[in-house]
Enzyme design. Structure first.
Site, short mmCIF file in Angstrom:
data_model
loop_
_atom_site.label_atom_id
_atom_site.label_comp_id
_atom_site.label_asym_id
_atom_site.label_seq_id
_atom_site.Cartn_x
_atom_site.Cartn_y
_atom_site.Cartn_z
CB CYS A 133 -0.92 0.00 1.22
SG CYS A 133 -1.94 1.47 1.32
CB CYS A 136 -0.55 2.60 4.03
SG CYS A 136 -1.95 1.87 3.26
CG ASP A 137 3.15 1.20 4.43
OD1 ASP A 137 2.69 1.68 5.47
OD2 ASP A 137 2.92 0.04 4.05
#
Ligand code: NAP
Length: 317
Positions: A133, A136-137
């Site tokens: 992701c 997200c990261d």
């Protein structure tokens, strides 16, 4: 405990179905799995959901949908469905955390999960430099080099997104030709921070035990192997529908996506409906998932009007 309708999954499809069914006084039970809110809770800003001219954060959008469903009487419970008995109605669900639950109708909106490569070093380094992701990261790789695996729209979109943080984003794809749409390819190709390692198959993720330091790839023409240095590896090779618990019970395609009658959410079992990413590998958008969630609720209502096997005047739920 018997219900008129149970909804499995709390992404945009399941929550929209919950809003509609709750407003129709169907008192749906919504079973939340291990990722409440679904994939949108892993994203940051959602700019293409109509009605939010300034955008909205993914988790906030899902939280709002849940509150909206609760306001009209939907009940939410945590659980993991291991089996659904589909022979005859009402259907019986086996749910870790809840036991056996019985329902007249079922809406499956369990979504899809990111596919993994299944190569050495991948699983054990998830969260230690391996991610599925980018939104997200990506933030954790500011000023670092990352690679992204895949040649589809997801890989192109995430490569472009990651250039906001990373100093270099190398796309590793197993063929020369990209699968992605022309516009997404062009956007990535025109970005100076994006570099390419084409026709290369990932064979191993390399780490020092604490964090990722590289990825070993094999050139598909020469057969030669090399290690590409990197601080992070983003896997973007598509998704698998979360349908294992009904495998062999509902008609599915070869990838496990549930088949529905065109223009409806009807599965091959009357009274079981599917909506969102479990039955859609083409559009996969929050708004299309929400649209099919609405369809599933309306299909459920119509089904219950004509086919109920339980006398709901006794209000068992
Ligand atoms: P996809 O189109 O299925 O592409 C997956 C990519 O990963 C392909 O390039 C594939 O290679 C590669 N791949 C698959 N398994 C692999 C493996 N084991 N090892 C190495 N490479 C592997 O998946 P997606 O990119 O997630 O897109 C899915 C759908 O969502 C598409 O319809 C797409 O258009 C849509 N989507 C749209 C947007 C947008 O419009 N903003 C954004 C994201 C996704 P091959 O090409 O060799 O098969």
């Amino acid at each position: 405990m018997a219900y008129k309708s149970i909804i499995l999954g709390t992404g945009p499809a399941g929550l929209t179905a919950a809003v509609y069914l709750a407003r129709a006084d169907m008192e749906p039970l919504v079973i939340e799995g291990p990722e409440p809110g679904g994939q949108l809770t892993l994203t940051t800003e959602v700019e293409n959901f109509p009605g939010f001219p300034d955008g909205i954060m993914g988790p906030e959008l899902m939280d709002n949908m849940k509150k909206q469903a609760e306001r009209f009487g939907a009940t939410f419970k945590r659980g993991w469905v291991t089996d659904v008995e589909v022979e005859g109605r009402p259907f019986k669900l086996h749910v870790d955390g809840l036991g056996e639950v019985v329902t007249e109708t079922l809406i499956i909106s369990t979504g899809a999960s990111a596919k993994m490569l299944g190569i050495p070093g991948e699983k054990e380094n998830l969260g230690k430099g391996v991610s599925t992701c980018a939104t997200c990261d990506g933030f954790f790789f500011r000023g670092k080099k990352v690679v992204i695996i895949g040649g589809g729209d997801s890989a192109m979109e995430e490569a472009t997104f990651l250039t906001k943080f990373a100093s270099e984003v190398q796309v590793i794809h197993r063929r020369h030709d990209l699968r992605a749409s022309k516009i997404m390819q062009t956007r990535a190709q025109e970005n100076d921070k994006v570099t390419w390692a084409l026709n290369k198959t990932p064979v191993e993720m390399v780490s020092d035990g604490m964090k990722i330091s590289g990825i070993k790839v094999r050139d598909n023409e020469s057969g030669e192997e090399e290690v590409i240095d990197t601080d992070g590896i983003f896997v973007a090779i598509g998704h698998n529908p979360n349908t294992d618990f009904v495998k062999g019970k509902l008609n599915m395609d070869e990838k496990g996506y549930i088949l529905v009658d065109p223009g409806t959410t009807n599965t091959n079992i009357p009274g079981i409906f599917a909506c969102g990413d479990v039955q859609d590998q083409k559009y996969r958008q929050a708004i299309t998932a929400a649209g099919t969630g609405c369809m599933a609720a309306m299909d459920t209502e119509r089904f219950l009007e004509g086919e109920a096997t339980i006398d709901w005047s006794e209000n068992l739920s």
